[in-house]
Motif scaffolding. Sequence first.
Motif, PDB file in Angstrom:
ATOM      1  N   PRO A   1      -6.186  15.906   0.587  1.00  0.00           N
ATOM      2  CA  PRO A   1      -5.645  14.741   1.298  1.00  0.00           C
ATOM      3  C   PRO A   1      -4.154  14.547   1.027  1.00  0.00           C
ATOM      4  N   LEU A   2      -3.504  13.783   1.864  1.00  0.00           N
ATOM      5  CA  LEU A   2      -2.073  13.532   1.758  1.00  0.00           C
ATOM      6  C   LEU A   2      -1.785  12.042   1.886  1.00  0.00           C
ATOM      7  N   VAL A   3      -0.694  11.613   1.267  1.00  0.00           N
ATOM      8  CA  VAL A   3      -0.147  10.281   1.518  1.00  0.00           C
ATOM      9  C   VAL A   3       1.021  10.451   2.478  1.00  0.00           C
ATOM     10  N   GLY A   4       0.986   9.751   3.603  1.00  0.00           N
ATOM     11  CA  GLY A   4       2.107   9.779   4.539  1.00  0.00           C
ATOM     12  C   GLY A   4       3.189   8.841   4.042  1.00  0.00           C
ATOM     13  N   LEU A   5       4.376   9.378   3.751  1.00  0.00           N
ATOM     14  CA  LEU A   5       5.469   8.601   3.162  1.00  0.00           C
ATOM     15  C   LEU A   5       6.674   8.611   4.098  1.00  0.00           C
ATOM     16  N   ASP A   6       6.942   7.472   4.692  1.00  0.00           N
ATOM     17  CA  ASP A   6       8.069   7.315   5.615  1.00  0.00           C
ATOM     18  C   ASP A   6       9.231   6.685   4.855  1.00  0.00           C
ATOM     19  N   ILE A   7      10.260   7.483   4.589  1.00  0.00           N
ATOM     20  CA  ILE A   7      11.441   7.008   3.862  1.00  0.00           C
ATOM     21  C   ILE A   7      12.488   6.589   4.881  1.00  0.00           C
ATOM     22  N   GLY A   8      12.643   5.290   5.075  1.00  0.00           N
ATOM     23  CA  GLY A   8      13.612   4.775   6.027  1.00  0.00           C
ATOM     24  C   GLY A   8      14.882   4.314   5.347  1.00  0.00           C
ATOM     25  N   SER A   9      15.774   3.722   6.117  1.00  0.00           N
ATOM     26  CA  SER A   9      17.030   3.240   5.547  1.00  0.00           C
ATOM     27  C   SER A   9      16.903   1.844   4.958  1.00  0.00           C
ATOM     28  N   SER A  10      15.862   1.110   5.350  1.00  0.00           N
ATOM     29  CA  SER A  10      15.692  -0.249   4.840  1.00  0.00           C
ATOM     30  C   SER A  10      14.387  -0.457   4.092  1.00  0.00           C
ATOM     31  N   SER A  11      13.474   0.510   4.181  1.00  0.00           N
ATOM     32  CA  SER A  11      12.182   0.352   3.510  1.00  0.00           C
ATOM     33  C   SER A  11      11.488   1.690   3.338  1.00  0.00           C
ATOM     34  N   VAL A  12      10.491   1.681   2.448  1.00  0.00           N
ATOM     35  CA  VAL A  12       9.601   2.830   2.245  1.00  0.00           C
ATOM     36  C   VAL A  12       8.203   2.394   2.660  1.00  0.00           C
ATOM     37  N   LYS A  13       7.569   3.198   3.526  1.00  0.00           N
ATOM     38  CA  LYS A  13       6.216   2.899   3.987  1.00  0.00           C
ATOM     39  C   LYS A  13       5.286   4.050   3.595  1.00  0.00           C
ATOM     40  N   ALA A  14       4.086   3.707   3.156  1.00  0.00           N
ATOM     41  CA  ALA A  14       3.121   4.725   2.761  1.00  0.00           C
ATOM     42  C   ALA A  14       1.750   4.401   3.343  1.00  0.00           C
ATOM     43  N   VAL A  15       1.043   5.449   3.773  1.00  0.00           N
ATOM     44  CA  VAL A  15      -0.283   5.297   4.385  1.00  0.00           C
ATOM     45  C   VAL A  15      -1.178   6.430   3.903  1.00  0.00           C
ATOM     46  N   GLU A  16      -2.439   6.101   3.626  1.00  0.00           N
ATOM     47  CA  GLU A  16      -3.443   7.120   3.314  1.00  0.00           C
ATOM     48  C   GLU A  16      -4.626   6.944   4.260  1.00  0.00           C
ATOM     49  N   LEU A  17      -5.083   8.042   4.833  1.00  0.00           N
ATOM     50  CA  LEU A  17      -6.220   8.045   5.754  1.00  0.00           C
ATOM     51  C   LEU A  17      -7.341   8.925   5.205  1.00  0.00           C
ATOM     52  N   SER A  18      -8.543   8.611   5.611  1.00  0.00           N
ATOM     53  CA  SER A  18      -9.686   9.476   5.306  1.00  0.00           C
ATOM     54  C   SER A  18     -10.458   9.704   6.600  1.00  0.00           C
ATOM     55  N   ARG A  19     -11.320  10.701   6.583  1.00  0.00           N
ATOM     56  CA  ARG A  19     -12.176  10.952   7.736  1.00  0.00           C
ATOM     57  C   ARG A  19     -13.309   9.927   7.772  1.00  0.00           C
ATOM     58  N   SER A  20     -13.715   9.555   8.971  1.00  0.00           N
ATOM     59  CA  SER A  20     -14.866   8.679   9.140  1.00  0.00           C
ATOM     60  C   SER A  20     -15.722   9.227  10.273  1.00  0.00           C
ATOM     61  N   LYS A  21     -16.893   8.641  10.469  1.00  0.00           N
ATOM     62  CA  LYS A  21     -17.785   9.112  11.527  1.00  0.00           C
ATOM     63  C   LYS A  21     -17.147   8.978  12.899  1.00  0.00           C
ATOM     64  N   LYS A  22     -16.300   7.966  13.073  1.00  0.00           N
ATOM     65  CA  LYS A  22     -15.678   7.718  14.368  1.00  0.00           C
ATOM     66  C   LYS A  22     -14.294   8.350  14.501  1.00  0.00           C
ATOM     67  N   GLY A  23     -13.798   8.947  13.425  1.00  0.00           N
ATOM     68  CA  GLY A  23     -12.473   9.556  13.482  1.00  0.00           C
ATOM     69  C   GLY A  23     -11.745   9.427  12.161  1.00  0.00           C
ATOM     70  N   TYR A  24     -10.939   8.372  12.034  1.00  0.00           N
ATOM     71  CA  TYR A  24     -10.163   8.168  10.825  1.00  0.00           C
ATOM     72  C   TYR A  24     -10.344   6.749  10.307  1.00  0.00           C
ATOM     73  N   GLN A  25     -10.183   6.615   8.997  1.00  0.00           N
ATOM     74  CA  GLN A  25     -10.242   5.302   8.369  1.00  0.00           C
ATOM     75  C   GLN A  25      -8.991   5.111   7.507  1.00  0.00           C
ATOM     76  N   LEU A  26      -8.406   3.914   7.589  1.00  0.00           N
ATOM     77  CA  LEU A  26      -7.261   3.580   6.760  1.00  0.00           C
ATOM     78  C   LEU A  26      -7.752   3.237   5.359  1.00  0.00           C
ATOM     79  N   THR A  27      -7.380   4.076   4.393  1.00  0.00           N
ATOM     80  CA  THR A  27      -7.795   3.863   3.013  1.00  0.00           C
ATOM     81  C   THR A  27      -6.869   2.888   2.299  1.00  0.00           C
ATOM     82  N   GLY A  28      -5.574   3.016   2.586  1.00  0.00           N
ATOM     83  CA  GLY A  28      -4.605   2.134   1.948  1.00  0.00           C
ATOM     84  C   GLY A  28      -3.245   2.247   2.589  1.00  0.00           C
TER      85      GLY A  28
END
Length: 353
Positions: free
Chosen positions: A9-36
């Motif tokens: 698995p991976l953490v998606g890390l968006d490094i912007g000029s004003s903020s840092v955003k991070a997202v983690e996804l997992s697989r689910s029966k319907k597609g994807y689930q937001l873990t955090g």
Amino acid sequence: MSLFNKRKPLVGLDIGSSSVKAVELSRSKKGYQLTGFAWESLNPDIVVDGAIMDAPAMAASIRETLAAGKFKPKRVATGVSGHSVIVKRVVVPAANSDEVEASIQLDAEQYIPFELSEVHLDYQVVGPSTTTGDEPGMEVVLVAAKRDKIHNHTNVIGLAGRRPEVVDIDAFALQNAFEANYSVDENATVALLNIGASLMNINITKRGMPLFIRDVPVGGNQYTDILQKELQLSFQEAEDLKLGKNGGTEAEMVQSLLESITDMLCTEVQKTFDFFRETYPRETINHVFISGGTSHMHGLAAKIQDTFGFPTDVLNPFRSIELGPKVDAAALTSLGPSLAVAVGLALRGWNDD
């Protein structure tokens, strides 16, 4: 499409000029689930003109972001954009896919305005075509990113104690997020506008492939700057006023100033759309989706729709993604479109292409 190999698995890390955003996804029966997910603001001097100027401070911010989100994976997917990144659809002389790489290595200099030794090259084959000389060719999406730009990002991720497993292009990540959440007619041409604090990523896409990509150095900072300058405000006061947190007797003047920046932003979009029409005269944009922190600006989507006549909506990067049991839905709603690129980056751990 990514510049390095991908694992999960991976953490998606968006490094912007004003903020840092991070997202983690997992697989689910319907597609994807937001873990955090997590979001942390940055001091304005950490990233300047798209370059990380204070690596230790950035690494500290990344650590704080990842700690706040309680992310377990060590592997990280991040993205790059701006003037150090070039994305072009070109036709190279090649009879089949096997000949594409050799052709690109031979002819890349004519497409890339950098020394080849300074960039990392990648490509995706679109399909057969013909060259300008009517010879057999293959159309490809060619990507070049400056090595120092990539190192800029991977270095701070390493300093933060994580492993930079994927380096993608922000405009591609934006498309990943869109395609994971929306279904459109295969013949529809969609314009994706990710409007951040200092940069707007524009990706005009059709049939799952980018037709035209452009990064424009405009964004939400322009709104803040004009309020600071014209009303003699601090940065935070201007930010609050921009977001409608403070009213006052100057409401009419504030609205006029904000509208002037919206007009300027629309002018930049107009330039891109005009260039797109010149490049692809047979293509017509069918829908526009906006994302990024600046998409929160009141009336921006309506203004873009009124200006260009295309249906325009704010992109919801969680429209078709389940929310995990530990996700703060209220906090997620307030961020929403700001996390589009981070969602697209997190998807790199699960995409097969």
